[in-house]
Enzyme design. Structure first.
Site, PDB file in Angstrom:
ATOM      1  N   ASP A 214      -8.854  -4.517   2.740  1.00 51.77           N
ATOM      2  CA  ASP A 214      -7.557  -5.196   2.614  1.00 51.77           C
ATOM      3  C   ASP A 214      -7.341  -6.203   3.739  1.00 51.77           C
ATOM      4  O   ASP A 214      -6.899  -7.336   3.503  1.00 51.77           O
ATOM      5  CB  ASP A 214      -6.449  -4.140   2.632  1.00 51.77           C
ATOM      6  CG  ASP A 214      -5.062  -4.739   2.681  1.00 51.77           C
ATOM      7  OD1 ASP A 214      -4.636  -5.358   1.691  1.00 51.77           O
ATOM      8  OD2 ASP A 214      -4.396  -4.603   3.735  1.00 51.77           O
TER       9      ASP A 214
ATOM     10  N   HIS B 260      -4.453  -2.044  -4.848  1.00 48.09           N
ATOM     11  CA  HIS B 260      -4.108  -3.384  -5.317  1.00 48.09           C
ATOM     12  C   HIS B 260      -5.240  -4.316  -4.911  1.00 48.09           C
ATOM     13  O   HIS B 260      -6.160  -3.910  -4.195  1.00 48.09           O
ATOM     14  CB  HIS B 260      -2.782  -3.860  -4.689  1.00 48.09           C
ATOM     15  CG  HIS B 260      -2.774  -3.758  -3.194  1.00 48.09           C
ATOM     16  ND1 HIS B 260      -3.511  -4.592  -2.372  1.00 48.09           N
ATOM     17  CD2 HIS B 260      -2.157  -2.869  -2.358  1.00 48.09           C
ATOM     18  CE1 HIS B 260      -3.342  -4.242  -1.116  1.00 48.09           C
ATOM     19  NE2 HIS B 260      -2.531  -3.192  -1.063  1.00 48.09           N
TER      20      HIS B 260
ATOM     21  N   SER C 237       0.814  -1.215   0.000  1.00 46.04           N
ATOM     22  CA  SER C 237       0.000   0.000   0.000  1.00 46.04           C
ATOM     23  C   SER C 237       0.846   1.262   0.000  1.00 46.04           C
ATOM     24  O   SER C 237       0.381   2.313  -0.465  1.00 46.04           O
ATOM     25  CB  SER C 237      -0.945   0.005   1.201  1.00 46.04           C
ATOM     26  OG  SER C 237      -1.901  -1.014   1.094  1.00 46.04           O
TER      27      SER C 237
END
Length: 352
Positions: A247, A290, A77
């Site tokens: 995440d 991502h 990140s």
């Protein structure tokens, strides 16, 4: 009498046109980042939410490549956040710096120089990688106390997120909440809204906030709604909102955790798009840094809104992630491009 009325009407129109022009040159920008929120996460959220989410409301869709400035395709990140915030690939773990350790200027810092109001909201600590990428310049993302110090002298005007301990329980003995000459710190959204200070911080939890399943408050949508009212509508603003714990759910391969965090992020998108529909000189961009977990949706049932999920990893993947956009110059965010281009597209929009 008639001639006087026509002249007055002409000048009213001229004045309105000038105001619109000035506003259009400097649009409001709402950037939402779902940490780890890849296309499969969005697909899963869509299917359990009756096959319709706030993502359906966006006008345009693009795709970004997320690799870091390393041999490996995987990004963390910090590197991804820096690419989005500062327009340059860097090494994993680095924030606001390129691979040679040169400090980079973030889009938030650029916009502040142009007279923008600025804000950050996260469901992690406010010194975590993604929000920190917009104001910090450090070699290692875990230098949390240094990042907290940099926040105190940064271009950020308003923030909401966890991590109070990095401001008050420090190795250097300082209490940044007491010593800060710029920020007023508040203890709830009501005080945030009523404060007259030009720079306000709300540290929601001592460390990382709990998950929604564990009762986290306030929600992203609640925090964003208050902040949008806080901004002076006569000036443009930039705000970044991170759905941080999407995440964490991916790392845990926990679909229930994921869906709850996704729904909250979805609510923040609805708040953003509702605002943009009423304030036309506003750009809304939603993306991810991502994908996390290698999630796949293997089957399910539309009638009862269920899915059968499978996971490929407990870490990040190198899969491309989507970019959704609506509003002012939103079409510029369609296509396939590197994640660094988000910075450049935002910069170009306010540079004409």
């Amino acid at each position: 009498m008639k001639r006087s009325f026509l002249i007055s009407f002409f000048f009213i129109l001229l004045g309105c046109g000038q105001n619109a022009k000035n506003h259009n040159e400097y649009p409001n920008i709402i950037l939402l980042i779902g940490d780890g929120n890849g296309l499969s996460q969005i697909s899963a959220g869509n299917y359990v939410m009756n096959n319709q989410t706030a993502f359906d409301r966006f006008e345009f869709v693009g795709i970004i490549k997320v690799h870091a400035d390393e041999i490996s395709l995987l990004t963390d990140s910090a590197a991804a956040g820096t690419a989005i915030a500062c327009g340059k690939k860097t090494k994993n773990g680095m924030l606001g710096m390129d691979a040679e350790k040169n400090e980079l200027v973030s889009i938030l810092e650029i916009l502040k120089e142009k007279g923008y109001q600025t804000g950050l909201i996260a469901t992690s600590t406010i010194v975590h990688a993604t929000p920190a990428a917009f104001y910090a310049h450090v070699e290692a993302r875990n230098e949390y106390e240094l990042i907290a110090s940099q926040l105190m002298s940064s271009s950020v005007d308003f923030f909401v997120g966890g991590g109070e301990k990095y401001f008050v329980e420090r190795e250097d003995g300082k209490n940044l909440m007491v010593e800060s000459k710029q920020f007023e710190f508040v203890g709830n959204l009501e005080d945030f809204q009523s404060s007259k200070s030009e720079k306000i911080g709300y540290l929601t939890h001592e460390n990382n906030p709990p998950s929604l399943l564990e009762g986290r408050t306030p929600t992203l949508g609640e925090s964003l709604s208050v902040l949008l009212k806080k901004f002076d509508q006569n000036k443009p603003f930039f705000v970044m909102i991170e759905g941080s714990q999407i995440d964490w759910a991916g790392h845990d391969n926990d679909i229930e955790f994921l869906i709850s965090e996704f729904k909250e992020f979805n609510q923040a998108i609805d708040v953003s798009l509702d605002f943009a529909e009423k304030n036309l000189s506003t750009l809304v961009v939603a993306t991810a840094d991502h994908e996390t977990g290698g999630l796949s949706v293997n089957n399910g049932n539309l009638e009862n809104n269920t899915i059968i999920d499978a996971w490929g990893t407990g870490g990040h993947t190198a899969t491309f992630v989507p970019v959704f956009s609506s509003g002012y110059h939103a079409v510029k965010f369609s296509g396939l491009y590197e994640n660094t281009e988000i910075f450049h597209k935002l910069k170009n929009i306010v540079s004409h």
